[in-house]
Enzyme design. Sequence first.
Site, PDB file in Angstrom:
ATOM      1  N   PHE A  24      54.527  42.487  40.027  1.00  0.00           N
ATOM      2  CA  PHE A  24      54.113  43.382  41.114  1.00  0.00           C
ATOM      3  C   PHE A  24      52.591  43.450  41.157  1.00  0.00           C
ATOM      4  CE2 PHE A  24      53.042  47.702  42.714  1.00  0.00           C
ATOM      5  CZ  PHE A  24      53.526  47.548  44.005  1.00  0.00           C
ATOM      6  N   TYR A  26      49.280  45.220  42.949  1.00  0.00           N
ATOM      7  CA  TYR A  26      48.859  46.374  43.761  1.00  0.00           C
ATOM      8  C   TYR A  26      47.347  46.408  43.951  1.00  0.00           C
ATOM      9  CZ  TYR A  26      47.891  48.276  39.081  1.00  0.00           C
ATOM     10  OH  TYR A  26      47.428  48.457  37.794  1.00  0.00           O
ATOM     11  N   GLY A  27      46.643  45.433  43.347  1.00  0.00           N
ATOM     12  CA  GLY A  27      45.187  45.418  43.408  1.00  0.00           C
ATOM     13  C   GLY A  27      44.707  44.025  43.783  1.00  0.00           C
ATOM     14  N   GLU A 100      43.735  40.614  32.097  1.00  0.00           N
ATOM     15  CA  GLU A 100      43.902  42.071  32.191  1.00  0.00           C
ATOM     16  C   GLU A 100      43.811  42.741  30.818  1.00  0.00           C
ATOM     17  OE1 GLU A 100      43.589  42.888  35.050  1.00  0.00           O
ATOM     18  OE2 GLU A 100      44.308  41.173  36.182  1.00  0.00           O
TER      19      GLU A 100
HETATM   20  C1  BEZ Z   1      47.045  43.892  40.577  1.00  0.00           C
HETATM   21  O1  BEZ Z   1      48.082  44.293  40.944  1.00  0.00           O
HETATM   22  O2  BEZ Z   1      46.379  43.257  41.309  1.00  0.00           O
HETATM   23  C2  BEZ Z   1      46.597  44.215  39.230  1.00  0.00           C
HETATM   24  C3  BEZ Z   1      45.940  45.394  39.037  1.00  0.00           C
HETATM   25  C4  BEZ Z   1      45.512  45.691  37.784  1.00  0.00           C
HETATM   26  C5  BEZ Z   1      45.752  44.816  36.742  1.00  0.00           C
HETATM   27  C6  BEZ Z   1      46.438  43.673  36.966  1.00  0.00           C
HETATM   28  C7  BEZ Z   1      46.851  43.359  38.211  1.00  0.00           C
END
Ligand code: BEZ
Length: 191
Positions: A24, A26-27, A100
């Site tokens: 998933f 989200y960023g 991450e």
């Molecule tokens: C993302 O969903 O893009 C994401 C956000 C924070 C850490 C890893 C991925």
Amino acid sequence: MALDTTDINKSRVDLNELDEIWLFGYGSIIYKVDFPYLEKAQCYIKGWKRRFWQGSHDHRGTPEDPGRVLTLIETQDQTVCEGMALRVTPEEFEHLDHREKNGYLRYQVPLFFNSGNQESSKTGIVYIAPTDNAAYLGPASIEQIAAQIARCHGPSGPNKEYLLELANALRKLNIDDPHIFAIEQTLLSLQ
Ligand code: BEZ
């Protein structure tokens, strides 16, 4: 302050137990996918909200002047957070765990998909920086967050690029997120 979560993540979610692996996003994963994937679909999770409350010492800021990036904060209700599901192979997690590593942990969450009036669900994996991680900055006013994002810069580029590209990508997907758009408007008024 930084804590490397790479090793912790390897033992958090057993990828071999899953028939399909859905990540998933989200960023940054919404606007820039820098790894191969097999399928992609818009989806949402329930009980979480996006917040610019995580510090970035390694991508969008420095140890001396950390930027602000997203994490997910658990809510008491079924608040919906819309994002993107990517079906990936287990091999991608080596790269993702490294990327991450500044406080994010893998979590297993249900992903929801809408097709017509039908809602379906699949198991997903999401990186969340929990509130007790060493790089967590926590809440601040929209003005303080916008000013920090406007100022900070790290090895992956300006912090404001992360915010502005994400806001544009959310608009293209018809995803409303008042927290993101309020910070974007405030930052643009500072320029
Ligand atoms: C993302 O969903 O893009 C994401 C956000 C924070 C850490 C890893 C991925």
